[in-house]
Design a protein around this motif. Structure first.
Motif, PDB file in Angstrom:
ATOM      1  N   ASN A 143       8.765  -2.801   0.884  1.00  0.00           N
ATOM      2  CA  ASN A 143       8.907  -2.353  -0.494  1.00  0.00           C
ATOM      3  C   ASN A 143      10.338  -1.977  -0.834  1.00  0.00           C
ATOM      4  O   ASN A 143      10.728  -2.020  -2.001  1.00  0.00           O
ATOM      5  CB  ASN A 143       7.961  -1.177  -0.759  1.00  0.00           C
ATOM      6  N   TRP A 144      11.125  -1.615   0.164  1.00  0.00           N
ATOM      7  CA  TRP A 144      12.560  -1.396  -0.048  1.00  0.00           C
ATOM      8  C   TRP A 144      13.198  -2.673  -0.576  1.00  0.00           C
ATOM      9  O   TRP A 144      13.983  -2.643  -1.535  1.00  0.00           O
ATOM     10  CB  TRP A 144      13.216  -0.964   1.258  1.00  0.00           C
ATOM     11  N   LEU A 145      12.858  -3.799   0.027  1.00  0.00           N
ATOM     12  CA  LEU A 145      13.404  -5.087  -0.413  1.00  0.00           C
ATOM     13  C   LEU A 145      12.954  -5.406  -1.832  1.00  0.00           C
ATOM     14  O   LEU A 145      13.742  -5.889  -2.646  1.00  0.00           O
ATOM     15  CB  LEU A 145      12.965  -6.194   0.547  1.00  0.00           C
ATOM     16  N   ARG A 146      11.693  -5.121  -2.148  1.00  0.00           N
ATOM     17  CA  ARG A 146      11.199  -5.369  -3.504  1.00  0.00           C
ATOM     18  C   ARG A 146      11.924  -4.491  -4.520  1.00  0.00           C
ATOM     19  O   ARG A 146      12.319  -4.948  -5.592  1.00  0.00           O
ATOM     20  CB  ARG A 146       9.695  -5.101  -3.570  1.00  0.00           C
ATOM     21  N   PHE A 147      12.090  -3.225  -4.173  1.00  0.00           N
ATOM     22  CA  PHE A 147      12.671  -2.275  -5.111  1.00  0.00           C
ATOM     23  C   PHE A 147      14.138  -2.586  -5.408  1.00  0.00           C
ATOM     24  O   PHE A 147      14.580  -2.526  -6.560  1.00  0.00           O
ATOM     25  CB  PHE A 147      12.535  -0.858  -4.562  1.00  0.00           C
ATOM     26  N   LYS A 190       1.853  15.038  10.081  1.00  0.00           N
ATOM     27  CA  LYS A 190       1.436  13.650  10.239  1.00  0.00           C
ATOM     28  C   LYS A 190       1.103  13.018   8.900  1.00  0.00           C
ATOM     29  O   LYS A 190       0.433  13.609   8.066  1.00  0.00           O
ATOM     30  CB  LYS A 190       0.228  13.561  11.171  1.00  0.00           C
ATOM     31  N   SER A 191       1.573  11.807   8.717  1.00  0.00           N
ATOM     32  CA  SER A 191       1.271  11.037   7.515  1.00  0.00           C
ATOM     33  C   SER A 191      -0.172  10.553   7.575  1.00  0.00           C
ATOM     34  O   SER A 191      -0.830  10.593   8.619  1.00  0.00           O
ATOM     35  CB  SER A 191       2.234   9.848   7.416  1.00  0.00           C
ATOM     36  N   SER A 192      -0.664  10.064   6.438  1.00  0.00           N
ATOM     37  CA  SER A 192      -2.021   9.518   6.390  1.00  0.00           C
ATOM     38  C   SER A 192      -2.080   8.121   6.996  1.00  0.00           C
ATOM     39  O   SER A 192      -3.170   7.567   7.190  1.00  0.00           O
ATOM     40  CB  SER A 192      -2.531   9.485   4.946  1.00  0.00           C
ATOM     41  N   ILE A 193      -0.927   7.519   7.284  1.00  0.00           N
ATOM     42  CA  ILE A 193      -0.868   6.243   7.993  1.00  0.00           C
ATOM     43  C   ILE A 193       0.047   6.414   9.200  1.00  0.00           C
ATOM     44  O   ILE A 193       0.797   7.391   9.288  1.00  0.00           O
ATOM     45  CB  ILE A 193      -0.359   5.104   7.081  1.00  0.00           C
ATOM     46  N   THR A 194       0.001   5.488  10.125  1.00  0.00           N
ATOM     47  CA  THR A 194       0.815   5.606  11.332  1.00  0.00           C
ATOM     48  C   THR A 194       2.290   5.401  11.006  1.00  0.00           C
ATOM     49  O   THR A 194       2.649   4.798   9.986  1.00  0.00           O
ATOM     50  CB  THR A 194       0.395   4.568  12.382  1.00  0.00           C
ATOM     51  N   ASP A 195       3.138   5.896  11.893  1.00  0.00           N
ATOM     52  CA  ASP A 195       4.578   5.730  11.698  1.00  0.00           C
ATOM     53  C   ASP A 195       4.966   4.263  11.656  1.00  0.00           C
ATOM     54  O   ASP A 195       5.857   3.867  10.900  1.00  0.00           O
ATOM     55  CB  ASP A 195       5.345   6.434  12.822  1.00  0.00           C
ATOM     56  N   GLU A 196       4.306   3.446  12.455  1.00  0.00           N
ATOM     57  CA  GLU A 196       4.617   2.017  12.477  1.00  0.00           C
ATOM     58  C   GLU A 196       4.221   1.348  11.161  1.00  0.00           C
ATOM     59  O   GLU A 196       4.962   0.526  10.617  1.00  0.00           O
ATOM     60  CB  GLU A 196       3.897   1.339  13.646  1.00  0.00           C
ATOM     61  N   GLU A 197       3.042   1.718  10.639  1.00  0.00           N
ATOM     62  CA  GLU A 197       2.619   1.184   9.340  1.00  0.00           C
ATOM     63  C   GLU A 197       3.582   1.622   8.241  1.00  0.00           C
ATOM     64  O   GLU A 197       3.966   0.818   7.384  1.00  0.00           O
ATOM     65  CB  GLU A 197       1.209   1.670   9.005  1.00  0.00           C
ATOM     66  N   LYS A 198       3.950   2.884   8.272  1.00  0.00           N
ATOM     67  CA  LYS A 198       4.877   3.398   7.259  1.00  0.00           C
ATOM     68  C   LYS A 198       6.200   2.650   7.311  1.00  0.00           C
ATOM     69  O   LYS A 198       6.741   2.247   6.267  1.00  0.00           O
ATOM     70  CB  LYS A 198       5.114   4.893   7.481  1.00  0.00           C
ATOM     71  N   PRO A 249       0.789  -1.231   0.000  1.00  0.00           N
ATOM     72  CA  PRO A 249       0.000   0.000   0.000  1.00  0.00           C
ATOM     73  C   PRO A 249       0.822   1.283   0.000  1.00  0.00           C
ATOM     74  O   PRO A 249       0.273   2.351  -0.264  1.00  0.00           O
ATOM     75  CB  PRO A 249      -0.789  -0.115   1.307  1.00  0.00           C
ATOM     76  N   TYR A 250       2.123   1.230   0.315  1.00  0.00           N
ATOM     77  CA  TYR A 250       2.866   2.485   0.470  1.00  0.00           C
ATOM     78  C   TYR A 250       4.357   2.236   0.286  1.00  0.00           C
ATOM     79  O   TYR A 250       4.913   1.274   0.811  1.00  0.00           O
ATOM     80  CB  TYR A 250       2.620   3.050   1.874  1.00  0.00           C
ATOM     81  N   GLY A 251       4.984   3.129  -0.478  1.00  0.00           N
ATOM     82  CA  GLY A 251       6.434   3.154  -0.543  1.00  0.00           C
ATOM     83  C   GLY A 251       7.045   2.597  -1.809  1.00  0.00           C
ATOM     84  O   GLY A 251       6.763   1.470  -2.199  1.00  0.00           O
TER      85      GLY A 251
END
Length: 210
Positions: free
Chosen positions: A194-198, A179-187, A136-138
């Motif tokens: 997604n870092w690993l995927r990228f 503040k992000s639209s998701i929590t810091d933990e979710e982010k 969902p993010y990143g």
């Protein structure tokens, strides 16, 4: 010239309203279409919302994709970007992204963010959709930029036109304690995955259908 403005938003109506007000205040060109992809109740993720915008605006000559925590701060912002022919530009920040060079009116970076993206219709024709495996993010924006570079439409994946910050303001880059639209933990979790995927999975398809 047909202009498309796509906005992705998720549970921040006050920011969305401020962005829409800024667009109305500073945009004077004709043939401008604004489309909002709201993920507040659907929770499908950034890549899917950006693809929704692209599907709605794919017939436009130029498309601008904005997060809801961006604001337009100066008249002539559309003309600033379309005044010189380009295929893909970002809004980046020297405090968060590493500058690696410049040429004429353009600055090149080693890494990027995706709060503001500008592209010509040639981009959508050449690379199509954002890769939704990054939902969902990143990193969906970084992978998209790399595919545009691989398609031969740009020489550097992460490029900003010098002077962009005179027209665009990003709370994500400049507002303390924003503040992000998701929590810091979710982010943290999503960015890590997604870092690993990228970085570990090679890009094998430049074009992904919308």
């Amino acid at each position: 010239m047909r202009i498309g403005i796509g906005i992705t938003t998720n549970g921040r109506p006050h920011l969305l309203e401020a962005l829409l007000v800024s667009i109305r205040k500073h945009t004077f060109m004709e043939n401008v279409t604004t489309y909002v992809a709201d993920d507040t109740h659907r929770k499908q993720g950034v890549a899917k919302m950006k693809n929704e915008c692209l599907r709605a605006l794919k017939d436009k000559d130029y498309i601008f994709l904005l997060d809801d925590d961006v604001e337009i701060i100066k008249d002539g912002w559309v003309e600033f970007f379309v005044g010189k022919r380009f295929n893909h530009l970002l809004f980046l920040n020297d405090h968060l992204h590493t500058k690696i060079g410049s040429m004429h009116d353009y600055i090149f970076y080693r890494n990027c963010g995706g709060v503001f993206m500008a592209m010509s219709k040639d981009v959508v024709k050449a690379v199509g959709a954002f890769n939704e495996k990054f939902t969902p993010y990143g990193f969906e924006h970084a992978e998209y930029s790399k595919r545009i570079e691989m398609a031969g439409l740009i020489t550097h994946a992460y490029t900003m036109r010098d002077g962009t910050d005179q027209y665009i303001f990003a709370h994500d880059y400049s507002t303390p304690n924003h503040k992000s639209s998701i929590t810091d933990e979710e982010k943290k979790t999503h960015v890590s995955n997604n870092w690993l995927r990228f970085f570990n999975e090679p890009i094998t398809e430049i074009y992904l259908p919308l």
